[in-house]
Design a protein around this motif. Sequence first.
Motif, PDB file in Angstrom:
ATOM      1  N   SER A  96       0.809  -1.496   0.392  1.00 10.32           N
ATOM      2  CA  SER A  96      -0.216   0.181  -0.467  1.00 10.32           C
ATOM      3  C   SER A  96       0.773   1.092  -0.094  1.00 10.32           C
ATOM      4  O   SER A  96       1.782   1.077   0.649  1.00 10.32           O
ATOM      5  CB  SER A  96      -0.648   0.239   1.419  1.00 10.32           C
ATOM      6  OG  SER A  96      -1.581  -1.254   1.556  1.00 10.32           O
ATOM      7  N   TRP A 123      -4.927  -1.864 -10.170  1.00 12.97           N
ATOM      8  CA  TRP A 123      -5.004  -0.760  -9.300  1.00 12.97           C
ATOM      9  C   TRP A 123      -3.942  -0.546  -8.149  1.00 12.97           C
ATOM     10  O   TRP A 123      -3.091  -1.619  -8.363  1.00 12.97           O
ATOM     11  CB  TRP A 123      -6.618  -1.569  -8.260  1.00 12.97           C
ATOM     12  CG  TRP A 123      -6.729  -2.528  -7.898  1.00 12.97           C
ATOM     13  CD1 TRP A 123      -5.565  -3.299  -6.891  1.00 12.97           C
ATOM     14  CD2 TRP A 123      -7.270  -4.126  -7.928  1.00 12.97           C
ATOM     15  NE1 TRP A 123      -5.551  -4.214  -6.287  1.00 12.97           N
ATOM     16  CE2 TRP A 123      -6.709  -4.858  -7.712  1.00 12.97           C
ATOM     17  CE3 TRP A 123      -7.951  -3.941  -9.290  1.00 12.97           C
ATOM     18  CZ2 TRP A 123      -7.135  -6.570  -6.993  1.00 12.97           C
ATOM     19  CZ3 TRP A 123      -8.741  -5.347  -9.015  1.00 12.97           C
ATOM     20  CH2 TRP A 123      -7.868  -6.318  -8.562  1.00 12.97           C
ATOM     21  N   ARG A 127      -3.424  -0.047  -3.703  1.00 10.33           N
ATOM     22  CA  ARG A 127      -3.280  -0.003  -3.204  1.00 10.33           C
ATOM     23  C   ARG A 127      -2.624   0.942  -2.456  1.00 10.33           C
ATOM     24  O   ARG A 127      -2.006   1.424  -2.404  1.00 10.33           O
ATOM     25  CB  ARG A 127      -2.936  -1.371  -1.889  1.00 10.33           C
ATOM     26  CG  ARG A 127      -3.981  -2.596  -2.405  1.00 10.33           C
ATOM     27  CD  ARG A 127      -2.996  -3.815  -1.429  1.00 10.33           C
ATOM     28  NE  ARG A 127      -4.061  -5.197  -1.409  1.00 10.33           N
ATOM     29  CZ  ARG A 127      -3.640  -6.319  -1.701  1.00 10.33           C
ATOM     30  NH1 ARG A 127      -2.641  -5.937  -0.582  1.00 10.33           N
ATOM     31  NH2 ARG A 127      -3.707  -7.289  -1.682  1.00 10.33           N
ATOM     32  N   ASN A 172      -8.717   1.743  -3.158  1.00  7.92           N
ATOM     33  CA  ASN A 172      -7.900   1.321  -4.475  1.00  7.92           C
ATOM     34  C   ASN A 172      -7.696   2.693  -5.460  1.00  7.92           C
ATOM     35  O   ASN A 172      -8.601   3.584  -4.876  1.00  7.92           O
ATOM     36  CB  ASN A 172      -8.141   0.391  -4.534  1.00  7.92           C
ATOM     37  CG  ASN A 172      -7.944  -0.700  -4.091  1.00  7.92           C
ATOM     38  OD1 ASN A 172      -7.057  -1.307  -3.293  1.00  7.92           O
ATOM     39  ND2 ASN A 172      -8.668  -1.840  -4.381  1.00  7.92           N
ATOM     40  N   PRO A 203      -8.404  -6.921  -4.486  1.00 11.50           N
ATOM     41  CA  PRO A 203      -8.304  -5.892  -4.184  1.00 11.50           C
ATOM     42  C   PRO A 203      -9.046  -5.514  -2.549  1.00 11.50           C
ATOM     43  O   PRO A 203      -9.798  -4.339  -2.513  1.00 11.50           O
ATOM     44  CB  PRO A 203      -9.579  -4.993  -4.679  1.00 11.50           C
ATOM     45  CG  PRO A 203     -10.376  -6.632  -5.221  1.00 11.50           C
ATOM     46  CD  PRO A 203      -9.062  -7.437  -5.760  1.00 11.50           C
ATOM     47  N   GLN A 234      -9.593  -3.971   0.668  1.00 12.39           N
ATOM     48  CA  GLN A 234      -9.604  -2.445   0.963  1.00 12.39           C
ATOM     49  C   GLN A 234     -10.950  -2.244   2.128  1.00 12.39           C
ATOM     50  O   GLN A 234     -12.052  -2.754   2.187  1.00 12.39           O
ATOM     51  CB  GLN A 234      -9.399  -1.031  -0.070  1.00 12.39           C
ATOM     52  CG  GLN A 234     -10.823  -1.540  -1.029  1.00 12.39           C
ATOM     53  CD  GLN A 234     -11.501  -0.383  -1.561  1.00 12.39           C
ATOM     54  OE1 GLN A 234     -11.302  -0.007  -2.890  1.00 12.39           O
ATOM     55  NE2 GLN A 234     -12.214  -0.300  -0.949  1.00 12.39           N
TER      56      GLN A 234
END
Length: 247
Positions: free
Chosen positions: A38, A149, A151, A171, A244, A246
């Motif tokens: 991230s 994508w 993070r 994201n 993904p 998040q």
Amino acid sequence: MSASDPTTARQARQLTKKLAAELSGKQRGPDREVRRHSFDEEKPEAKPWRPIGDGTRDGALGWIDCMLEVARDFDDLERRKGGGRPLGANGLAVLEILLGRRGRKRIPIDFKTGRLFPAIDTIAEAANLCRVTVVRALARLRAHGFLRWVRRSRKTGKDGEFGPQREQTSNAYYFDPGALPKTVRQRLLQLWDRKLAAIGKRYGAPPPTPDSPPQPAYSPLRKALSEMRSSFDNASLPSSPAIPAQG
């Protein structure tokens, strides 16, 4: 403010924990709420966006139409080969929502910059799907190159307090034609060529000569077409996380 105030009591507990940790020689490790790979939302790495099409309204809408067409064709073709649908109805629906083409609540996408960072729950609400289904749909789109994508995380604003200093945020989603399967990106380029030629006519493009294909009428369209061809020539495999995760 009295000693019985909840805020004061909470701060006292945090201070006690912090002092106890310092006295015992303990140090705070990485925030457990933040996933690996991230990036801080203010860092350049957390802003991977690129213009949609040529960044103009007409160009972006034209590019979106082309992208959705090749996605549907890819899904149908793979099914006719005897397998299942690689994207499926939910994958196509989520792609349409991210590109602003459908949804009970439209998700905004900035054509000029490509900025797109909806939370998974926001996508689920727009698609009228459960969160788990959306996560699976996003993973399918990424696996076949239709979506990428990064993070992101952000500061909690609790500097100096003994507690998480960072938290996961939504994201950053973006589209990289170079990640598409070769036949799909070639088809996308063909459709985009035609779309740009049609848009160019509305802006007074000169008629093509017998030895040259139609060209966009103005420089932003020419630049967009050149950049797309370049991305195809330098195609690379996606490197972002497969799931993904998040908030």
